[in-house]
Design an enzyme around this catalytic site. Structure first.
Site, PDB file in Angstrom:
ATOM      1  N   ASP A  42     -15.489  23.834  37.460  1.00 32.99           N
ATOM      2  CA  ASP A  42     -14.604  25.011  37.571  1.00 32.99           C
ATOM      3  C   ASP A  42     -15.140  26.141  38.459  1.00 32.99           C
ATOM      4  O   ASP A  42     -15.052  27.312  38.082  1.00 32.99           O
ATOM      5  CB  ASP A  42     -14.294  25.566  36.169  1.00 32.99           C
ATOM      6  CG  ASP A  42     -13.516  24.585  35.305  1.00 32.99           C
ATOM      7  OD1 ASP A  42     -13.293  23.436  35.730  1.00 32.99           O
ATOM      8  OD2 ASP A  42     -13.143  24.970  34.178  1.00 32.99           O
ATOM      9  N   LYS A 140      -7.813  19.527  34.673  1.00 34.58           N
ATOM     10  CA  LYS A 140      -7.720  19.534  33.204  1.00 34.58           C
ATOM     11  C   LYS A 140      -6.996  20.791  32.756  1.00 34.58           C
ATOM     12  O   LYS A 140      -6.954  21.780  33.486  1.00 34.58           O
ATOM     13  CB  LYS A 140      -9.131  19.487  32.597  1.00 34.58           C
ATOM     14  CG  LYS A 140      -9.947  20.694  33.006  1.00 34.58           C
ATOM     15  CD  LYS A 140     -11.386  20.598  32.576  1.00 34.58           C
ATOM     16  CE  LYS A 140     -12.165  21.793  33.058  1.00 34.58           C
ATOM     17  NZ  LYS A 140     -11.673  23.083  32.547  1.00 34.58           N
ATOM     18  N   CYS A 185     -16.425  25.808  29.528  1.00 31.62           N
ATOM     19  CA  CYS A 185     -16.181  24.494  30.129  1.00 31.62           C
ATOM     20  C   CYS A 185     -17.456  23.691  30.378  1.00 31.62           C
ATOM     21  O   CYS A 185     -17.449  22.464  30.241  1.00 31.62           O
ATOM     22  CB  CYS A 185     -15.330  24.652  31.379  1.00 31.62           C
ATOM     23  SG  CYS A 185     -13.659  25.212  30.930  1.00 31.62           S
TER      24      CYS A 185
HETATM   25  C1  VGL Z   1     -12.870  28.352  31.188  1.00 31.06           C
HETATM   26  C2  VGL Z   1     -12.005  29.892  29.727  1.00 31.06           C
HETATM   27  C3  VGL Z   1     -10.745  29.425  29.961  1.00 31.06           C
HETATM   28  C4  VGL Z   1     -14.084  27.783  31.863  1.00 31.06           C
HETATM   29  C5  VGL Z   1     -11.613  27.864  31.438  1.00 31.06           C
HETATM   30  O1  VGL Z   1     -13.953  27.219  32.964  1.00 31.06           O
HETATM   31  O2  VGL Z   1     -15.184  27.911  31.272  1.00 31.06           O
HETATM   32  N1  VGL Z   1     -13.073  29.349  30.331  1.00 31.06           N
HETATM   33  N2  VGL Z   1     -10.563  28.411  30.818  1.00 31.06           N
END
Ligand code: VGL
Ligand code: ZN
Length: 238
Positions: A42, A140, A185
């Protein structure tokens, strides 16, 4: 009579060979092999400074990730990839604010600012990532009613993304996890990697956390308990 000069000379020659020059605590460098893969989690504009869910100093992971990625033939990247009106957005629940929690069918859910909406600039991977050899980008969180921090299994605990099957089919057994955010994540991915039987390392200085309501300390405690190895980028042999 013993010859004191000879004994001292002997000690000197042992030191000169380097046998006693390394501190005993130095761990052996960790070697990346053909069964190793780097998972880059991410590293998307929404999680970088100026983004809607910016992780503090999130941009600092990029140069570290680019550097270690050079040593990996196998790299998988992930993208948080939500629908408009996703269930994890505070804006989808009247009267709720970001970082509050609610109870959903599958358990407790932290509510977030709108982020990583499919096809938006915020959802794009950082243009500063320089990992041309990356083989797979796995998305995802695209089911509107289920979140997915983990790159393996959605928050309902059963819907799979297919990543474990991919890695096993490619005979990749040792996973090095880096990216954003450490306590969401990255941690959920590392925990699921252990559940699926992978040897799992989290490269701490190649990650940054959100740290809401003690989440960062809890994530490290959970990961340690699950047998995730906490390493620094400098521990990886170059
Ligand atoms: C994430 C919060 C919401 C992450 C993704 O990538 O850690 N955190 N969505
Ligand atoms: Zn998300």
């Amino acid at each position: 009579m013993f010859d004191r000069r000879r004994i001292l000379a002997g000690v000197g020659s042992i030191a000169a060979t380097g046998l006693v020059s390394k501190p005993l605590s130095a761990a052996a460098p960790i070697k990346v092999d053909d069964s190793s893969a780097l998972l880059v989690i991410d590293v998307q504009n929404c999680f970088l400074p100026g983004g809607s869910l910016a992780v503090k100093d999130g941009d600092q992971v990029i140069s570290v990730i680019n550097r270690i990625a050079k040593g990996f033939a196998n790299v998988v990247m992930t993208q948080d990839w939500h629908t408009v009106g996703h269930i994890s957005f505070a804006s989808s629940h009247s009267g709720k604010k970001p970082f509050e929690t609610i109870d959903l069918k599958y358990g407790k859910q932290v509510l977030w600012p709108d982020h990583c909406v499919q096809g938006t600039d915020g959802a794009a991977l950082s243009k500063d990532l320089a990992i041309p050899q990356a083989e797979l980008i796995i998305r995802k969180g695209y089911h509107k009613d289920v979140d997915s921090y983990s790159a393996f299994t959605e928050a309902d605990g059963k819907t799979t993304t297919g990543l474990a099957g991919y890695l096993k089919a490619r005979k990749l057994k040792r996973l090095f996890v880096a990216g954003l955010a450490t306590d969401f994540c990255v941690a959920w991915t590392a925990l699921d990697a252990r559940k699926a039987g992978f040897e799992t390392y989290v490269v701490e200085d190649a990650c940054r956390g959100i740290d809401t309501q003690g989440s960062l300390a809890k994530a490290w405690a959970d990961m340690t308990k699950a047998g995730v190895k906490r390493i620094q980028s400098g521990d990886i042999a170059v």
